[in-house]
Design a protein around this motif. Structure first.
Motif, PDB file in Angstrom:
ATOM      1  N   GLN A 113       0.843  -1.191   0.000  1.00 55.82           N
ATOM      2  CA  GLN A 113       0.000   0.000   0.000  1.00 55.82           C
ATOM      3  C   GLN A 113       0.879   1.243   0.000  1.00 55.82           C
ATOM      4  O   GLN A 113       1.947   1.255   0.627  1.00 55.82           O
ATOM      5  N   ARG A 114       0.427   2.293  -0.656  1.00 57.77           N
ATOM      6  CA  ARG A 114       1.184   3.542  -0.660  1.00 57.77           C
ATOM      7  C   ARG A 114       1.171   4.100   0.756  1.00 57.77           C
ATOM      8  O   ARG A 114       0.118   4.387   1.340  1.00 57.77           O
ATOM      9  N   LEU A 120      -5.499   6.256  13.843  1.00 56.49           N
ATOM     10  CA  LEU A 120      -6.140   7.569  13.837  1.00 56.49           C
ATOM     11  C   LEU A 120      -5.804   8.322  12.551  1.00 56.49           C
ATOM     12  O   LEU A 120      -4.797   8.051  11.895  1.00 56.49           O
ATOM     13  N   PRO A 121      -6.631   9.300  12.173  1.00 49.53           N
ATOM     14  CA  PRO A 121      -6.457   9.976  10.882  1.00 49.53           C
ATOM     15  C   PRO A 121      -5.305  10.976  10.871  1.00 49.53           C
ATOM     16  O   PRO A 121      -4.903  11.519  11.900  1.00 49.53           O
ATOM     17  N   ILE A 151      -4.486   7.180   7.181  1.00 50.88           N
ATOM     18  CA  ILE A 151      -4.757   6.595   8.491  1.00 50.88           C
ATOM     19  C   ILE A 151      -3.438   6.042   9.020  1.00 50.88           C
ATOM     20  O   ILE A 151      -2.754   5.281   8.328  1.00 50.88           O
ATOM     21  N   ALA A 152      -3.086   6.424  10.238  1.00 47.62           N
ATOM     22  CA  ALA A 152      -1.804   6.006  10.817  1.00 47.62           C
ATOM     23  C   ALA A 152      -1.746   4.492  10.974  1.00 47.62           C
ATOM     24  O   ALA A 152      -2.693   3.861  11.455  1.00 47.62           O
ATOM     25  N   ALA A 153      -0.630   3.920  10.546  1.00 46.47           N
ATOM     26  CA  ALA A 153      -0.390   2.492  10.692  1.00 46.47           C
ATOM     27  C   ALA A 153       0.309   2.224  12.016  1.00 46.47           C
ATOM     28  O   ALA A 153       0.660   3.149  12.754  1.00 46.47           O
ATOM     29  N   ALA A 163       4.184   6.585  10.514  1.00 48.69           N
ATOM     30  CA  ALA A 163       3.784   6.019   9.216  1.00 48.69           C
ATOM     31  C   ALA A 163       2.266   6.053   9.070  1.00 48.69           C
ATOM     32  O   ALA A 163       1.540   5.791  10.024  1.00 48.69           O
ATOM     33  N   PHE A 164       1.798   6.387   7.868  1.00 47.93           N
ATOM     34  CA  PHE A 164       0.366   6.341   7.623  1.00 47.93           C
ATOM     35  C   PHE A 164       0.080   5.889   6.189  1.00 47.93           C
ATOM     36  O   PHE A 164       0.787   6.258   5.254  1.00 47.93           O
ATOM     37  N   VAL A 165      -0.948   5.053   6.065  1.00 47.78           N
ATOM     38  CA  VAL A 165      -1.390   4.566   4.761  1.00 47.78           C
ATOM     39  C   VAL A 165      -2.192   5.672   4.098  1.00 47.78           C
ATOM     40  O   VAL A 165      -3.081   6.266   4.711  1.00 47.78           O
TER      41      VAL A 165
END
Length: 470
Positions: free
Chosen positions: A176-177, A190-191, A202-204, A234-236
């Motif tokens: 996923q990017r 969380l966003p 959304i935070a991974a 990191a967030f997706v």
């Protein structure tokens, strides 16, 4: 790995304050964006009830629709825990000590998200995070962009919300990017928003970071990996996950689950790729084709190299191992019955296979199980995955597997261990879970019984255990 850039707390506060008070030209000030977006996040508490204890877990979640549906990150629930052991879900608004009942809906294997449904009284107070979706034409998140997100304090602080601010350091396909910021930008699950207040991800779960630990007694540092459980850098990206918010599980096991049966995928070796003139793309090597699987029925062979899915070559990834996650996700995004067209390299030949995907066999977390307090252990049903792990044909499957051993209990003293495969009880072969459970229940109910005997297998070893009950 991008490691966080550590700066002094004072410098960070001044930097965050400057960003807070001096928005980009045309962008709203963060205080105006903050309050409405906090209504899109919650804390979720639940208990895992095992044979020996009842332990709480707290995770962070994001509201995704008007029904009070909340997503939690994949790390929020231990994948080894049977869903039936997850109990008493409570959902909390930030800063509010009053919890509302929640219902666990299951996990979507494609996104990895766990789903919880909040009580309608709480749902009415939440704002779906989709309300902050970026309009069409908004530039994709890129290196050096300023981003901010929400963190939540602990339960003893009523999950008070706080802001985190950073810049994007890099954007990668994993597969996923995923954007990685210079420092933590939100709590896992969380966003994350851009300076205009639009949802960008959304935070991974936080990536582990390796440090060297020194002591006065050792000159050489000892490598130590630290993982921040409360904040993540990191967030997706939103485009990778928002379109799939509607994949609400139909049951706690996340079924239906698509299954191919290509086992032990490995990335194609770089030297092999160079020799085959495939350096511009990725390949996934099939270690084993599972018995009676869709892959076997489609004609796939051990050591086939998957080069394309539905006519599209596998993307080129760095690091190479990510290609296996990509293939697995391509299976998980589909449903049983969907036909998957695979182009594989077999020797020097390219072969096209059409595989109607099947329903994945019963998983270990779905297996029936029963705890016998007096005997001191839990047994569970022998499932397809057990046959694969033990290298036996599924038609030869029988008996049960020990999934828990009570410390210092009769079974533990006799030498029983977790994952022991029980084949016989008192010299009689047991062919099914129900048969084994009935025999063990009869032994437990017999107060005059002094001992019983198990024939168990662990790896390549077979043992006879004499379990004394008094």
């Amino acid at each position: 790995m991008i490691r966080s850039v550590r700066i002094s707390p004072l410098c960070f506060l001044f930097g965050a304050a400057a960003l807070w008070l001096a928005p980009l030209r045309g962008a709203p000030a963060l205080p105006a964006l903050w309050a409405p977006r906090v209504k899109s996040v919650v804390a979720v508490e639940y208990y895992t009830e095992t044979e020996s204890d009842r332990r709480p877990t707290i995770a962070y979640g994001t509201a995704v629709d008007n029904r009070g549906t909340i997503i939690l990150p994949s790390s929020a629930v231990d994948a080894r825990v049977p869903p039936k052991q997850l109990q008493q879900f409570k959902v909390y608004l930030p800063g509010d000590p009053t919890g509302y009942d929640g219902t666990y809906l299951g996990q979507d294997v494609f996104t990895g998200c766990h789903y919880v449904r909040a009580d309608p009284k709480l749902a009415a107070q939440l704002t779906p995070v989709t309300a902050w979706a970026a309009p069409a034409g908004t530039p994709a998140p890129a290196m050096a962009d300023e981003v901010w997100g929400i963190g939540l304090r602990n339960k003893d602080e009523d999950f008070a919300p706080y802001i985190l601010v950073s810049h994007i350091a890099i954007v990668q396909s994993l597969p996923q990017r995923t954007a990685i910021a210079q420092q933590e930008v939100a709590g896992p699950g969380l966003p994350v928003f851009n300076r205009a207040g639009f949802l960008i991800g959304i935070a991974a779960s936080s990536f582990g970071q390796t440090y060297l630990e020194f002591s006065r007694l050792e000159r050489a540092g000892t490598p130590v990996m630290l993982v921040d459980l409360e904040e993540s850098s990191a967030f997706v990206l939103a485009d990778e996950i928002v379109p799939y918010f509607g994949r609400v599980p139909q049951n706690i096991y996340g079924r239906p689950l698509a299954w191919l049966g290509a086992y032990g995928l490995e990335p194609m070796d770089r030297e092999v790729a160079s020799f085959l003139r495939l350096s511009a793309q990725s390949g996934a090597v099939v270690s084993e084709v599972l018995e009676d699987s869709p892959a076997e029925k489609a004609g796939m062979k051990d050591h086939d190299i998957i080069l394309a899915i539905d006519g599209q070559p596998l993307p080129r990834f760095r690091p190479y191992r990510i290609v296996t996650d990509y293939v697995e996700r391509e299976i998980e995004r589909r449903k049983p019955g969907d036909v998957m067209t695979l182009t594989v390299l077999r020797g020097s030949d390219r072969v096209e296979l059409k595989a109607p995907l099947g329903e994945e066999p019963k998983l270990i977390r779905e297996a029936e199980r029963k705890y016998f307090e007096r005997l001191g252990f839990t047994v569970r049903e022998f499932v397809y995955g057990d046959a694969v792990a033990r290298r036996i044909k599924t038609g030869e499957a029988s008996g049960v597997v020990i999934s828990y051993v009570k410390p210092n209990g009769p079974a533990a003293i006799a030498g029983a261990g977790v994952e022991d495969w029980v084949k016989e009880i008192d010299g009689v072969a047991v062919k099914s879970f129900s048969e084994a459970a009935a025999r063990l229940a009869a032994i437990e109910a017999d107060s005059g019984r002094g001992e019983f005997v198990l024939l168990v297998s662990h790896g390549s070893d077979t043992s006879i255990l004499r379990v004394k009950l008094r």
